[in-house]
Design a protein around this motif. Sequence first.
Motif: not given
Lengths: 183, 183
Positions: A151, A154-155, A171, B147-148, B150-152, B154-156, B175
């Motif tokens: 994830l 991908e993010g 990040e 940031g972490s 947010y990326l999780l 977006e990845g989801a 996570a």
Amino acid sequence: MDSATAREQALDAAEKLFYGRGIQSVGMDDIRGTSGVSLKRLYQLFPAKEQLVEAYLERRDVRWRGRLAAHVERHTDPERRLLAVFDWLEEWFGEEDFRGCAWINSYGELGARSERVADQVRAHKRAFRDYLASLVTAAGLPEALTGSLYLLAEGAMVTAGITGGTRPAAEAREAARSLMAAR
Amino acid sequence: MDSATAREQALDAAEKLFYGRGIQSVGMDDIRGTSGVSLKRLYQLFPAKEQLVEAYLERRDVRWRGRLAAHVERHTDPERRLLAVFDWLEEWFGEEDFRGCAWINSYGELGARSERVADQVRAHKRAFRDYLASLVTAAGLPEALTGSLYLLAEGAMVTAGITGGTRPAAEAREAARSLMAAR
DNA sequence: ACCGTAGGAGAACGCTCGTTCTCGCGTCAA
DNA sequence: TTGACGCGAGAACGAGCGTTCTCCTACGGT
């Protein structure tokens, strides 16, 4: 020019144009202009645009995963190899012509209408995730970590595609490091 | 039918069709058929398709962030509020007509050709990230965590869009919990 | 009742684009 | 030399679609 060369040039043009400007906004005539392969030849090699799209995604899939694996191979420590995935993402995001993940973009463009493209995207993502899983296992880390790292990757890809810049990779790597340390 | 009603019905149809089938594959005639608003009226309300697209994305942005915030408001504990973001993602992913993140999809479809759409996508993502940042700060957690998370998220979103199912939300939440615990 | 106007239905227009066709040229085997 | 063939250039065809136009109906104000 023999068929194999024509095919390669057509795919080179397809990759450059489809990836750079999106699939629907690139016409077969653009492919002809960029590749130097005549329309007649193009349609001999690929009976329809959809097949050119599929060939483009497939060739890019092989190359993309190959480049990632080659980068990971430069390291031997199992945990270092996992982090190398994010190093490579950072390198990729920094490339001149980086425009996001080709499969995420293609899915947004055609996923709702072309089952073939949707399947290719799912296959590519599954392969990437499986690869991550193998690295996690090799490092003796819990399997559950795979999903988190996937994830994050991908993010990072989608964010780098939208906002530009390489920061999402850094990040993601820091988050990954933290998750790996948390065991 | 007065203008305000016609506008709402046009936007309802636009949202249903653009989100469900992609923007480029939906014609103004489809909007007319679904909304019951005549072409003449549509072009009075939105001088061109591009403006209808922009209005669709803008209205959806307001509603999407409103729904998220409303869900978060149900909790008072600051860390619980952060995790509630992922709860809400799970709920969203499970909806019947869920087809991924409208902005990620739109960016894949039009980001390369329409600067306006690209800007709207960036603005939406920035607003979401800022919202996450405010929750992180309120919970007294280090800013770097934003940031972490947010990326999780977006990845989801991108993964749920491509593969379907709600599992990416649960993975992301786990996570996130782990990262928050790691401090 | 009458006119002016708004609005709906749908035809029409112009452009793009995927795909096919036409034509002409060069090549090579017999 | 000749004739069949492959190929490139680009015109042509047909569909889809954004946008505009035509024609007709309904209605509100005087």
